[in-house]
Design a protein around this motif. Sequence first.
Motif, PDB file in Angstrom:
ATOM      1  N   GLU A   1       0.909  -1.156  -0.024  1.00 25.43           N
ATOM      2  CA  GLU A   1      -0.039   0.152   0.011  1.00 25.43           C
ATOM      3  C   GLU A   1       0.785   1.398  -0.052  1.00 25.43           C
ATOM      4  O   GLU A   1       1.969   1.197   0.459  1.00 25.43           O
ATOM      5  CB  GLU A   1      -0.997  -0.081   1.101  1.00 25.43           C
TER       6      GLU A   1
ATOM      7  N   GLU B   1       5.098   8.362  -5.573  1.00 27.82           N
ATOM      8  CA  GLU B   1       4.780   7.653  -4.640  1.00 27.82           C
ATOM      9  C   GLU B   1       5.568   6.784  -4.177  1.00 27.82           C
ATOM     10  O   GLU B   1       6.609   6.346  -4.660  1.00 27.82           O
ATOM     11  CB  GLU B   1       3.569   6.572  -5.324  1.00 27.82           C
TER      12      GLU B   1
ATOM     13  N   TRP C   1      -0.324  13.554   0.167  1.00 32.02           N
ATOM     14  CA  TRP C   1      -1.051  12.624   1.192  1.00 32.02           C
ATOM     15  C   TRP C   1       0.041  11.798   1.945  1.00 32.02           C
ATOM     16  O   TRP C   1       1.043  11.415   1.327  1.00 32.02           O
ATOM     17  CB  TRP C   1      -1.917  11.757   0.443  1.00 32.02           C
TER      18      TRP C   1
ATOM     19  N   ASP D   1      -0.322   8.383   4.080  1.00 33.87           N
ATOM     20  CA  ASP D   1      -1.204   7.228   4.499  1.00 33.87           C
ATOM     21  C   ASP D   1      -2.657   7.557   4.188  1.00 33.87           C
ATOM     22  O   ASP D   1      -3.501   7.139   5.099  1.00 33.87           O
ATOM     23  CB  ASP D   1      -1.017   6.852   5.771  1.00 33.87           C
ATOM     24  N   GLY D   2      -2.983   8.065   3.014  1.00 30.15           N
ATOM     25  CA  GLY D   2      -4.196   8.436   2.579  1.00 30.15           C
ATOM     26  C   GLY D   2      -4.863   9.596   3.167  1.00 30.15           C
ATOM     27  O   GLY D   2      -6.112  10.128   2.656  1.00 30.15           O
ATOM     28  N   ARG D   3      -4.322  10.482   4.093  1.00 29.22           N
ATOM     29  CA  ARG D   3      -4.573  11.700   4.591  1.00 29.22           C
ATOM     30  C   ARG D   3      -3.934  12.903   4.058  1.00 29.22           C
ATOM     31  O   ARG D   3      -2.792  12.845   3.904  1.00 29.22           O
ATOM     32  CB  ARG D   3      -4.611  11.632   6.145  1.00 29.22           C
TER      33      ARG D   3
END
Length: 268
Positions: free
Chosen positions: A16, A40, A76, A78-80
Amino acid sequence: MTQSEAVSREAARGQETLLRTEGLTLRFGGITALREIDVEVSVAEIVGVIGPNGAGKTTLFDSIAGMIRPSEGRIWLDGREITRDPAHRRARAGIRRTFQRQQPIGWLSVEDNALAALEGRGGGGGFWADLLGLPSRRRIERARREQVMGALEVCGLVGEARRPAAELSIGQARRMELARAIVDRPRLLLLDEPTSGLEEAEVEIFAATIEALRAATGCSILLVEHDVPFVMSASDRVLVMQEGRVIGSGTPAEVAADPVVRAAYLGA
């Protein structure tokens, strides 16, 4: 590379995403330092960033760490989304960094240099607990020193714990700053020119140290370096920057074979 290292790197890829930037652009007046950077980094992945001086590598780090705010784009963790978070909030979320220029506190011991990184969390009980040496404060102190020794062990510095930082060699000082960055366990570690000034044997020690760190903590590492052989051997993936843009990315082998990268940076 040993078989176990190859397996470790393969396991790191495809997991992830921990860090993601989208369209990251930074302008200083009429100068565009970053141009629509998309990055990423997966969990437990080591990503190297190379490029000539002025390519925007350290500026990219400053943007991710929150030291400067991008003109455009988003970040971002961890998705935040953290695009507008200040540097201290990003640090508490797990982003740590080292700097190109060494910054040891020379009169403190190696142990106390690393301990200083934990003091931002407070001492427990405030001024009076410190002044009176209350049991709660002593417990916190003991726990933190145990945490520090764990970081020094990963960095191969347990034997230097009581030594003044000013007496360290360049290689030892680099590893001490790494210990200071990882003592409050990071999720993403930004290393800016960590092998600058090191001899070949010290570079090999540092490479082994960050691989041990990845194995022990599962943290992700974004690595800026001019030492191309070191980056190619230490990284799972490599990004190549030029004039604020990413002009190539892929595995070390893919980047080394990319004709655009070879012409622009590695040499045809």
